[in-house]
Design an enzyme around this catalytic site. Structure first.
Site, PDB file in Angstrom:
ATOM      1  N   HIS A   1      -0.666  -6.142   6.748  1.00  0.00           N
ATOM      2  CA  HIS A   1      -1.373  -4.888   7.039  1.00  0.00           C
ATOM      3  C   HIS A   1      -2.776  -5.308   7.445  1.00  0.00           C
ATOM      4  O   HIS A   1      -3.608  -5.629   6.597  1.00  0.00           O
ATOM      5  CB  HIS A   1      -1.398  -3.961   5.820  1.00  0.00           C
ATOM      6  CG  HIS A   1      -2.041  -2.641   6.125  1.00  0.00           C
ATOM      7  ND1 HIS A   1      -1.344  -1.458   6.162  1.00  0.00           N
ATOM      8  CD2 HIS A   1      -3.332  -2.328   6.464  1.00  0.00           C
ATOM      9  CE1 HIS A   1      -2.181  -0.474   6.501  1.00  0.00           C
ATOM     10  NE2 HIS A   1      -3.390  -0.982   6.684  1.00  0.00           N
TER      11      HIS A   1
ATOM     12  N   HIS B   1       2.482  -2.949  12.555  1.00  0.00           N
ATOM     13  CA  HIS B   1       2.003  -1.684  13.128  1.00  0.00           C
ATOM     14  C   HIS B   1       0.669  -1.825  13.858  1.00  0.00           C
ATOM     15  O   HIS B   1      -0.320  -1.216  13.480  1.00  0.00           O
ATOM     16  CB  HIS B   1       1.921  -0.574  12.079  1.00  0.00           C
ATOM     17  CG  HIS B   1       1.346  -0.960  10.736  1.00  0.00           C
ATOM     18  ND1 HIS B   1       0.128  -1.555  10.602  1.00  0.00           N
ATOM     19  CD2 HIS B   1       1.838  -0.828   9.474  1.00  0.00           C
ATOM     20  CE1 HIS B   1      -0.112  -1.764   9.325  1.00  0.00           C
ATOM     21  NE2 HIS B   1       0.909  -1.342   8.624  1.00  0.00           N
TER      22      HIS B   1
ATOM     23  N   HIS C   1       9.380   1.990   4.919  1.00  0.00           N
ATOM     24  CA  HIS C   1       9.147   2.370   3.519  1.00  0.00           C
ATOM     25  C   HIS C   1      10.288   3.271   3.071  1.00  0.00           C
ATOM     26  O   HIS C   1      10.486   4.348   3.643  1.00  0.00           O
ATOM     27  CB  HIS C   1       7.822   3.124   3.382  1.00  0.00           C
ATOM     28  CG  HIS C   1       6.643   2.293   3.785  1.00  0.00           C
ATOM     29  ND1 HIS C   1       5.946   1.515   2.890  1.00  0.00           N
ATOM     30  CD2 HIS C   1       6.074   2.084   4.995  1.00  0.00           C
ATOM     31  CE1 HIS C   1       4.986   0.861   3.541  1.00  0.00           C
ATOM     32  NE2 HIS C   1       5.047   1.193   4.819  1.00  0.00           N
TER      33      HIS C   1
ATOM     34  N   ASP D   1       7.483   1.843  10.495  1.00  0.00           N
ATOM     35  CA  ASP D   1       6.523   2.190   9.438  1.00  0.00           C
ATOM     36  C   ASP D   1       6.772   3.623   8.957  1.00  0.00           C
ATOM     37  O   ASP D   1       5.838   4.306   8.532  1.00  0.00           O
ATOM     38  CB  ASP D   1       5.067   2.024   9.899  1.00  0.00           C
ATOM     39  CG  ASP D   1       4.100   1.982   8.723  1.00  0.00           C
ATOM     40  OD1 ASP D   1       4.554   1.795   7.570  1.00  0.00           O
ATOM     41  OD2 ASP D   1       2.888   2.151   8.951  1.00  0.00           O
TER      42      ASP D   1
ATOM     43  N   LYS E   1       4.431  -9.507   1.961  1.00  0.00           N
ATOM     44  CA  LYS E   1       3.532  -8.545   2.584  1.00  0.00           C
ATOM     45  C   LYS E   1       2.119  -8.655   2.025  1.00  0.00           C
ATOM     46  O   LYS E   1       1.922  -8.576   0.815  1.00  0.00           O
ATOM     47  CB  LYS E   1       4.088  -7.126   2.358  1.00  0.00           C
ATOM     48  CG  LYS E   1       3.246  -6.001   2.947  1.00  0.00           C
ATOM     49  CD  LYS E   1       3.330  -5.947   4.465  1.00  0.00           C
ATOM     50  CE  LYS E   1       2.347  -4.966   5.066  1.00  0.00           C
ATOM     51  NZ  LYS E   1       2.855  -3.604   5.128  1.00  0.00           N
TER      52      LYS E   1
END
Ligand code: DOR
Ligand code: ZN
Length: 352
Positions: free
Chosen positions: A139, A177, A18, A255, A102
């Site tokens: 995610h 992640h 990010h 991340d 994403k």
């Protein structure tokens, strides 16, 4: 055996990052550009990056903010919504600058309000991604308030990911992640083209870090709060085994997610750990703990590029065995960001 005093490896890439935007982005970007050749840049800006045109504009802002002489390359992503069209996916694919799309389940995390409310609404986008071979970056947490925060990744795999992959068996998927033994096992064993990124913080800390200082004193420590949240020690051990193991499906994704200090140290603190300024050093520390420093290059520099179908980097970096203390805070636009492990000593340092 003497411990190594330096490690040289092919310049690594960060497959999950990010960067934010504006002056804050300009402050955090050099930390990443110093360590990594490329990074997959997350699209959860406000408003999110939902079109190929917005991705190109965001990319231009990042490139303009790079320190002089930097050859860092941002790899852009689109933010999937209920309304992402087949045309937008095709535009993204043919842009050559968008490397993934994403999926944020709506409400799962920071700036995910425009995320997907029901994956079945994304059929056309997913079909087109499968056909055009544009990876889906996930995610992986359910958002049902009834589901315990610590169980949300597991429930996502069972309830969303398995059916999704049955419907789109050719779709390339990165489960981002990962935080649990079940996720590592699923990714290691699943059929088709799937991989997972693993953060440095999930390799170094278990959930006690959110509630205890390194010397065991109690207290809530907001800088250790991220999503998916840190899990039990047995999960950390499983992630460490996956990262340092034989499978090419696990690779580096920090991340790193900076937030202003005041939005972390808050009655309702934001999720996200800022690790960009010490990322490769933290991974080296984790790999050394596992007796697997020799595997770091594969994890950090080769496997992600291979999965994304990009060339491996040719430059190199060197880490020196030299203790240093992570700074208390760093510049972040009009405010500051507190790095993860602020005040802690790391044994490895990137040599310029
Ligand atoms: O902890 C997190 N922070 N998890 C995410 O998924 C998003 C990120 C952010 O953007 O701050
Ligand atoms: Zn993220």
């Amino acid at each position: 055996m003497n411990a190594a005093t330096s490690i040289t490896l092919t310049r690594p890439d960060d497959w999950h990052l990010h960067l934010r935007d504006g002056a804050a982005m300009a402050d955090v970007l050099p930390h990443t550009a110093r360590q990594f050749a490329r990074a997959i840049v997350m699209p959860n800006l406000r408003p999110p990056v939902t079109t190929a045109a917005q991705a190109a504009e965001y990319r231009a802002r990042i490139v303009a903010a790079l320190p002089a002489g930097s050859r860092f390359e941002p790899l852009m992503t689109l933010y999937l919504t209920d309304n992402t069209s087949a045309e937008e996916i095709r535009r993204a694919r043919s842009s050559g600058i968008v490397h993934g799309v994403k999926l944020y389940p709506a409400g799962a995390t920071t700036n995910s309000d425009s995320g997907v409310t029901d994956i079945r609404r994304c059929k056309v986008a997913l079909e087109t991604m499968q056909r055009e071979d544009l990876p889906l970056l996930i995610h992986g947490e359910v958002t049902d308030p009834q589901v315990d925060v610590f169980d949300r990744e597991g429930r996502f795999i069972d309830d969303v990911l398995l059916p999704l992959r049955r419907s789109f068996p050719g779709l390339r998927v990165v489960l981002e992640h990962i935080t649990t033994r079940a996720a590592a096992q699923y990714v290691a064993e699943a059929e088709g083209r799937i991989a997972a990124t693993i953060t440095a913080h999930h390799l170094l800390y278990n959930r006690n870090a959110i509630f205890l200082t390194p010397d065991g004193r109690a207290g809530v420590r907001p800088h250790y709060y991220c999503l998916p949240v840190l899990k039990r020690e047995m999960h950390r051990q499983a992630l460490l085994a996956a990262a340092t193991g034989e499978s090419a499906r696990f690779f580096l994704g920090t991340d790193s997610a900076p937030h202003p200090k005041g939005e972390k140290e808050n009655a309702c603190g934001c999720a996200g750990c800022f690790t960009a300024a010490s990322a490769i050093e933290m991974y080296a520390m984790a790999f050394e703990e596992a007796g697997a420093l020799g595997r770091l290059e594969e994890f950090a520099s080769f496997r992600g590029a291979d999965f994304y179908g990009l060339p491996r980097n040719t430059g190199r970096i060197t880490l020196a065995r030299r203790s240093w203390t992570v700074p208390a805070e760093l510049a972040f636009g009009r405010t500051t960001v507190v790095p993860l492990a602020a005040g802690e000593t790391l044994p490895w340092q990137l040599a310029d």
